[in-house]
Design an enzyme around this catalytic site. Structure first.
Site, PDB file in Angstrom:
ATOM      1  N   ASP A   1       8.911   7.910  -6.030  1.00 24.02           N
ATOM      2  CA  ASP A   1      10.080   8.690  -5.619  1.00 24.02           C
ATOM      3  C   ASP A   1      10.317   8.683  -4.113  1.00 24.02           C
ATOM      4  O   ASP A   1      11.109   9.475  -3.601  1.00 24.02           O
ATOM      5  CB  ASP A   1       9.939  10.131  -6.100  1.00 24.02           C
ATOM      6  CG  ASP A   1       8.674  10.815  -5.551  1.00 24.02           C
ATOM      7  OD1 ASP A   1       7.951  10.190  -4.738  1.00 24.02           O
ATOM      8  OD2 ASP A   1       8.415  11.968  -5.936  1.00 24.02           O
TER       9      ASP A   1
ATOM     10  N   HIS B   1       0.635   4.119  -2.889  1.00 22.61           N
ATOM     11  CA  HIS B   1       0.361   5.512  -2.560  1.00 22.61           C
ATOM     12  C   HIS B   1       1.543   6.411  -2.915  1.00 22.61           C
ATOM     13  O   HIS B   1       1.343   7.591  -3.244  1.00 22.61           O
ATOM     14  CB  HIS B   1       0.013   5.643  -1.081  1.00 22.61           C
ATOM     15  CG  HIS B   1      -1.380   5.199  -0.760  1.00 22.61           C
ATOM     16  ND1 HIS B   1      -2.094   5.680   0.318  1.00 22.61           N
ATOM     17  CD2 HIS B   1      -2.210   4.317  -1.379  1.00 22.61           C
ATOM     18  CE1 HIS B   1      -3.289   5.121   0.353  1.00 22.61           C
ATOM     19  NE2 HIS B   1      -3.384   4.279  -0.666  1.00 22.61           N
ATOM     20  N   ASP B   2       2.741   5.877  -2.849  1.00 23.27           N
ATOM     21  CA  ASP B   2       3.909   6.659  -3.254  1.00 23.27           C
ATOM     22  C   ASP B   2       3.877   6.928  -4.752  1.00 23.27           C
ATOM     23  O   ASP B   2       4.018   8.062  -5.210  1.00 23.27           O
ATOM     24  CB  ASP B   2       5.193   5.924  -2.875  1.00 23.27           C
ATOM     25  CG  ASP B   2       6.435   6.708  -3.261  1.00 23.27           C
ATOM     26  OD1 ASP B   2       6.503   7.909  -2.942  1.00 23.27           O
ATOM     27  OD2 ASP B   2       7.335   6.127  -3.887  1.00 23.27           O
TER      28      ASP B   2
ATOM     29  N   ARG C   1       0.839  -1.209   0.000  1.00 21.79           N
ATOM     30  CA  ARG C   1       0.000   0.000   0.000  1.00 21.79           C
ATOM     31  C   ARG C   1       0.871   1.255   0.000  1.00 21.79           C
ATOM     32  O   ARG C   1       0.571   2.237  -0.705  1.00 21.79           O
ATOM     33  CB  ARG C   1      -0.930  -0.011   1.209  1.00 21.79           C
ATOM     34  CG  ARG C   1      -1.929   1.140   1.256  1.00 21.79           C
ATOM     35  CD  ARG C   1      -2.959   0.904   2.345  1.00 21.79           C
ATOM     36  NE  ARG C   1      -3.974   1.945   2.395  1.00 21.79           N
ATOM     37  CZ  ARG C   1      -3.928   3.003   3.202  1.00 21.79           C
ATOM     38  NH1 ARG C   1      -2.896   3.136   4.045  1.00 21.79           N
ATOM     39  NH2 ARG C   1      -4.885   3.899   3.190  1.00 21.79           N
TER      40      ARG C   1
ATOM     41  N   ASN D   1      -3.566   8.672   3.899  1.00 23.16           N
ATOM     42  CA  ASN D   1      -2.478   8.027   4.631  1.00 23.16           C
ATOM     43  C   ASN D   1      -2.572   8.193   6.140  1.00 23.16           C
ATOM     44  O   ASN D   1      -2.006   7.392   6.892  1.00 23.16           O
ATOM     45  CB  ASN D   1      -1.125   8.608   4.169  1.00 23.16           C
ATOM     46  CG  ASN D   1      -0.889   8.394   2.688  1.00 23.16           C
ATOM     47  OD1 ASN D   1      -1.237   7.355   2.139  1.00 23.16           O
ATOM     48  ND2 ASN D   1      -0.290   9.380   2.039  1.00 23.16           N
TER      49      ASN D   1
ATOM     50  N   PRO E   1      -6.888   7.169  -5.137  1.00 16.56           N
ATOM     51  CA  PRO E   1      -8.309   6.788  -5.160  1.00 16.56           C
ATOM     52  C   PRO E   1      -8.869   6.534  -3.767  1.00 16.56           C
ATOM     53  O   PRO E   1      -8.179   6.038  -2.876  1.00 16.56           O
ATOM     54  CB  PRO E   1      -8.309   5.495  -5.994  1.00 16.56           C
ATOM     55  CG  PRO E   1      -7.070   5.586  -6.831  1.00 16.56           C
ATOM     56  CD  PRO E   1      -6.056   6.284  -5.980  1.00 16.56           C
TER      57      PRO E   1
ATOM     58  N   HIS F   1      -6.021  -6.433  -3.096  1.00 13.93           N
ATOM     59  CA  HIS F   1      -6.925  -6.510  -1.949  1.00 13.93           C
ATOM     60  C   HIS F   1      -7.318  -7.941  -1.617  1.00 13.93           C
ATOM     61  O   HIS F   1      -8.224  -8.163  -0.813  1.00 13.93           O
ATOM     62  CB  HIS F   1      -8.161  -5.647  -2.197  1.00 13.93           C
ATOM     63  CG  HIS F   1      -7.896  -4.184  -2.074  1.00 13.93           C
ATOM     64  ND1 HIS F   1      -8.816  -3.210  -2.406  1.00 13.93           N
ATOM     65  CD2 HIS F   1      -6.787  -3.516  -1.657  1.00 13.93           C
ATOM     66  CE1 HIS F   1      -8.285  -2.020  -2.194  1.00 13.93           C
ATOM     67  NE2 HIS F   1      -7.058  -2.172  -1.753  1.00 13.93           N
TER      68      HIS F   1
END
Length: 319
Positions: free
Chosen positions: A74, A66-67, A62, A94, A163, A193
């Site tokens: 990065d 998200h990064d 995750r 987050n 999202p 998931h």
């Protein structure tokens, strides 16, 4: 200039251009000489972390997702806030849910002990995400390496580009497309998931308000997710195998037993139904498509060459 001299000059020029081009590209053998054991170091630390807590594999996955969705892969998500800097850790997607930072810290320390100031935090996170999937029985893939670390982050981009669990299929499709990922990538990557958990606050609206959910499944989830309160109560994303990577997630979608609204959007909306059925019946196809999509995800706008830096501490930029 003589013919032979011109030919030699031209050859050297082409080699120079190729060398320059390769410097700005990711490579499967990027650390072959500078840190040949990096993948083994990452794998060993991830094995220890996942043995201690299987859920950590999906937490790292995750973090990676998200990064990459915020200004590319990065390692910006790893930066701590300071008195003069606001990063992505406390962005809404987050805040209080992103975890695994200490595992990345441990891996970074282990890598630094062997290869000082050589391997980026972005590459470490990318490798760790792959290894977590493998450790829970998922597919493996070759990770192109050579990313460098960002010197900044964007909380506003994290709030707008990642999202939401409440996203519609059209929103998901457009958000993935903005990152160069197509509808097939969306459906395959959503299969992540098949492992992990979600908090009540992220699935309450789905089990109480949506029609596209199995009533008995909704009733089961309501036992630990009341209509109000209990926002942090956890439930497995995949009720069949929360700690094993497989294609059960897609079987849950067909049975309308998906925990999140955004997941259930992939089925009974027409456009993705056939692919969901294929993945539910063909685990090898899902594994292959997931691996391919993870490579694409990992190559979203990487910093390479002279851009960015190799952070010595993943939580802060170099002084």
């Amino acid at each position: 200039m003589s013919s032979s001299s011109y030919t030699t000059f031209l050859a050297l020029s082409i080699l120079s251009l190729l060398s320059f081009s390769a410097h700005g590209q990711l490579s499967n053998a990027f650390y072959a000489r500078s840190c040949p054991n990096v993948q083994a170091i990452v794998r060993s630390a991830m094995a220890q972390a996942v043995r201690k807590e299987p859920r950590m594999a999906v937490s790292i996955l995750r973090l990676f997702f998200h990064d990459c969705f915020v200004n590319g892969c990065d390692a910006s998500i790893l930066l701590d806030d300071t008195a003069t800097f606001t990063g992505e850790k406390n962005a809404f997607p987050n805040q209080n849910t992103a975890r695994g930072f200490d595992v990345i810290d441990t891996i970074k320390s282990n890598v630094e002990a062997r290869c000082n100031a050589t391997v980026s935090c972005a590459d470490i996170l990318t490798l760790a995400a792959r290894d977590g999937v493998v450790l829970l029985g998922g597919p493996t893939w070759t990770v192109p390496l050579g990313r460098r670390d960002a010197k900044t982050a964007s909380q506003s981009a994290a709030n707008s580009q990642i999202p939401s669990p409440a996203s519609s299929l059209s929103t998901l499709t457009s958000m993935f497309a903005a990152k160069g990922l197509d509808a097939r990538d969306l459906t395959a990557l959503s299969g992540a998931h098949t492992i992990g958990q979600a908090s009540c606050g992220n699935f309450r609206a789905h089990i109480y308000n949506d029609n596209n959910v199995d009533p008995s499944f909704a009733a089961l989830r309501k036992q630990t997710c009341p209509a109000s309160g209990g926002n942090s109560n956890l439930a497995p994303l995949d009720i069949q195998s929360p700690n094993r990577f497989g294609n059960e997630y897609y079987k849950d979608l067909i049975a309308r037993r998906s925990l999140l609204h955004s997941d259930q959007e992939l089925f009974n909306n027409g456009t993705q139904d056939a692919l969901v059925r294929q993945y539910s019946n063909n685990p090898a196809l899902f594994a292959a498509d997931f691996a391919n999509a993870m490579v694409k995800l990992g190559t979203i706008s990487p910093l390479t060459g002279a851009n960015g830096e190799i952070r010595l501490n993943c939580r802060k930029v170099n002084s």
